[in-house]
Motif scaffolding. Structure first.
Motif, short mmCIF file in Angstrom:
data_model
loop_
_atom_site.label_atom_id
_atom_site.label_comp_id
_atom_site.label_asym_id
_atom_site.label_seq_id
_atom_site.Cartn_x
_atom_site.Cartn_y
_atom_site.Cartn_z
N ASN A 21 0.85 -1.18 0.00
CA ASN A 21 0.00 0.00 0.00
C ASN A 21 0.89 1.24 0.00
OD1 ASN A 21 -1.70 2.14 0.54
ND2 ASN A 21 -2.71 1.21 2.30
N GLY A 22 0.90 1.95 -1.11
CA GLY A 22 1.80 3.09 -1.25
C GLY A 22 1.23 4.42 -0.80
N HIS A 23 0.04 4.40 -0.18
CA HIS A 23 -0.61 5.66 0.20
C HIS A 23 -0.11 6.21 1.53
CE1 HIS A 23 -3.62 5.74 -3.05
NE2 HIS A 23 -3.55 4.43 -2.98
N LEU A 24 0.55 5.38 2.32
CA LEU A 24 1.02 5.81 3.63
C LEU A 24 2.37 5.16 3.95
CD1 LEU A 24 -2.27 5.31 5.69
CD2 LEU A 24 -1.30 7.52 5.05
N ILE A 25 3.06 5.71 4.92
CA ILE A 25 4.23 5.08 5.51
C ILE A 25 3.83 4.64 6.91
CG2 ILE A 25 6.62 5.37 6.26
CD1 ILE A 25 6.27 5.38 3.24
N ALA A 26 4.04 3.38 7.23
CA ALA A 26 3.59 2.82 8.51
C ALA A 26 4.57 3.14 9.64
CB ALA A 26 3.41 1.31 8.39
N GLN A 27 4.04 3.15 10.85
CA GLN A 27 4.89 3.30 12.03
C GLN A 27 5.57 1.99 12.40
OE1 GLN A 27 5.74 5.97 13.47
NE2 GLN A 27 4.13 7.52 13.35
N SER A 28 4.92 0.86 12.07
CA SER A 28 5.47 -0.44 12.46
C SER A 28 5.02 -1.51 11.47
CB SER A 28 5.02 -0.81 13.88
OG SER A 28 3.61 -0.91 13.94
N ALA A 29 5.59 -2.68 11.60
CA ALA A 29 5.22 -3.81 10.75
C ALA A 29 3.80 -4.27 11.06
CB ALA A 29 6.21 -4.96 10.98
N PRO A 30 3.16 -5.04 10.15
CA PRO A 30 1.78 -5.49 10.38
C PRO A 30 1.66 -6.35 11.64
CG PRO A 30 2.43 -5.83 8.09
CD PRO A 30 3.68 -5.45 8.84
N GLN A 31 0.53 -6.21 12.29
CA GLN A 31 0.21 -7.04 13.45
C GLN A 31 -0.21 -8.44 12.98
OE1 GLN A 31 0.75 -6.08 16.69
NE2 GLN A 31 1.68 -4.31 15.66
N PRO A 32 -0.26 -9.43 13.88
CA PRO A 32 -0.50 -10.83 13.48
C PRO A 32 -1.71 -11.04 12.58
CG PRO A 32 0.18 -10.75 15.74
CD PRO A 32 0.02 -9.33 15.32
N ASP A 33 -2.83 -10.38 12.84
CA ASP A 33 -4.07 -10.62 12.10
C ASP A 33 -4.35 -9.58 11.03
OD1 ASP A 33 -4.69 -12.97 13.56
OD2 ASP A 33 -5.45 -11.74 15.20
N PHE A 34 -3.35 -8.81 10.64
CA PHE A 34 -3.54 -7.78 9.62
C PHE A 34 -3.99 -8.42 8.30
CE2 PHE A 34 -1.85 -5.42 5.96
CZ PHE A 34 -2.39 -4.17 6.18
N LYS A 35 -4.97 -7.75 7.64
CA LYS A 35 -5.47 -8.19 6.34
C LYS A 35 -5.22 -7.11 5.30
CE LYS A 35 -7.35 -11.88 8.23
NZ LYS A 35 -6.79 -13.24 8.01
N GLY A 36 -4.91 -7.51 4.08
CA GLY A 36 -4.72 -6.55 3.01
C GLY A 36 -3.26 -6.30 2.70
N ASP A 37 -3.01 -5.23 1.95
CA ASP A 37 -1.64 -4.88 1.56
C ASP A 37 -1.00 -4.03 2.65
OD1 ASP A 37 -2.00 -6.21 -0.79
OD2 ASP A 37 -2.31 -4.40 -2.00
N PRO A 38 0.16 -4.40 3.15
CA PRO A 38 0.83 -3.62 4.19
C PRO A 38 1.50 -2.38 3.62
CG PRO A 38 2.24 -5.41 3.54
CD PRO A 38 0.94 -5.60 2.77
#
Length: 335
Positions: A254-271
């Motif tokens: 997902n290129g719309h944002l820069i994340a603060q941290s890596a995905p959590q265990p149950d994250f769904k979708g594009d990180p």
């Protein structure tokens, strides 16, 4: 994974000296340092960049100054003058105003070169600088260097040819004293298979236990598109314009944002990528510290010259310049 450049600060008789203008996050400085150049002075007008430089180059002189007003005199006789000059005057996003852009720092750089009289010069910028509309600009700059006693050449280098898992073309100018220029050769592309985005970032994406990280790694099966850094005139951090975001989406990012941290265990979708992930895609080592908030650190990373590319050119410059090495003493201090 991109090779990590991890070396102690060089301070011995085998190192050469370098002054760098518009040093940013230190990508070019790190690459040059890794092949034998001791950074004597690093100059930038952004306080976050300066904090980054001071945090990583603790023994260098680091200056928070505009190069148009900075005094280079204490460093006269340095071996190499390096610079990562502002790209907007020559980029499409910056409207390509060239000499008419207030951010054009090539004239100021010429003044510093004339003052320092380095034996070699290395300047990086965007591919737009090689477009026909800037032919006169390049010729004029080259002629002024020639009158100072230098022979120079421009070259388009792709980061992916020098160990960086990213499609990142950059223009590099190398200029050398006339008696040295014939010994210089541009580095050849490396004949290696680069890791994909999935392979490069797997451990960082997995650090919070994301359950779908293996599936994501399979989708992120190519090297990265070019990271786009943006400027102070724009809003928060993202991975670039619509075309760039589509390229990232095809890799499951997902290129719309820069994340603060890596995905959590149950994250769904594009990180989203984190700043640290972007730094790895640029070839920065894991230990490199970036100062500032998320937007400031992302811009430092995404606007950087990848250290492995700087090292590839720097290695050849080091070879040429060591043929007639000078001894340099400096008495200035950080500010």
């Amino acid at each position: 994974m991109t090779e990590q450049l991890v070396l102690p600060f060089l301070k011995n008789s085998t190192s050469l000296t370098v002054v760098e203008l518009c040093a940013g996050a230190g990508g070019q400085a790190l690459g040059l340092h890794s092949v034998g150049f001791q950074p004597l002075a690093l100059v930038d007008d952004d306080q976050n960049c300066v904090a980054t430089l001071k945090g990583n180059f603790k023994e260098a002189n680091v200056y928070l100054e505009d190069i148009r007003t900075w005094n280079p005199k204490p460093f006269e006789g340095v071996d190499l003058l390096a610079a990562g000059l502002p790209c907007p005057p020559f980029s499409k996003a910056g409207k390509q105003l060239g000499s008419d852009d207030e951010r054009n720092l090539f004239p100021a750089t010429l003044e510093i070169i004339n003052e320092l009289k380095p034996r070699g010069i290395m300047i990086e910028n965007v591919p737009g600088l090689l477009e026909p509309r800037f032919d006169d600009f390049r010729f004029e700059f080259q002629e002024k260097l020639r009158k100072m006693g230098y022979t120079c050449a421009w070259k388009l280098l792709n980061a992916c040819d020098y160990g960086v898992s990213q499609l990142r073309p950059r223009v590099v100018l190398v200029a050398l004293e006339k008696n040295l220029a014939s010994d210089f050769s541009w580095p050849y592309p490396m004949e290696i298979t680069l890791p994909t985005v999935g392979e490069t970032l797997y451990d960082l994406m997995a650090e919070n236990g994301w359950k779908q990280v293996d599936e994501w790694r399979q989708k992120a099966n190519r090297i990265a598109p070019t990271l786009v850094g943006g400027s102070k005139k724009h809003g928060g951090p993202d991975l670039g314009p619509t075309r760039a975001k589509k390229a990232w989406a095809s890799l499951g990012v997902n290129g719309h944002l820069i994340a603060q941290s890596a995905p959590q265990p149950d994250f769904k979708g594009d990180p989203c990528l984190t700043v640290r992930m972007c730094a790895r895609l640029q070839g920065f080592p894991n230990h490199w510290l970036f100062s500032g908030k998320k937007t400031a650190t992302y811009r430092q990373v995404a606007n950087a010259f990848p250290p492995p590319v700087a090292a590839s050119v720097g290695r050849e410059l080091f070879r040429v310049l060591t043929t007639t090495k000078k001894v340099f003493a400096v008495n200035s201090r950080s500010s």
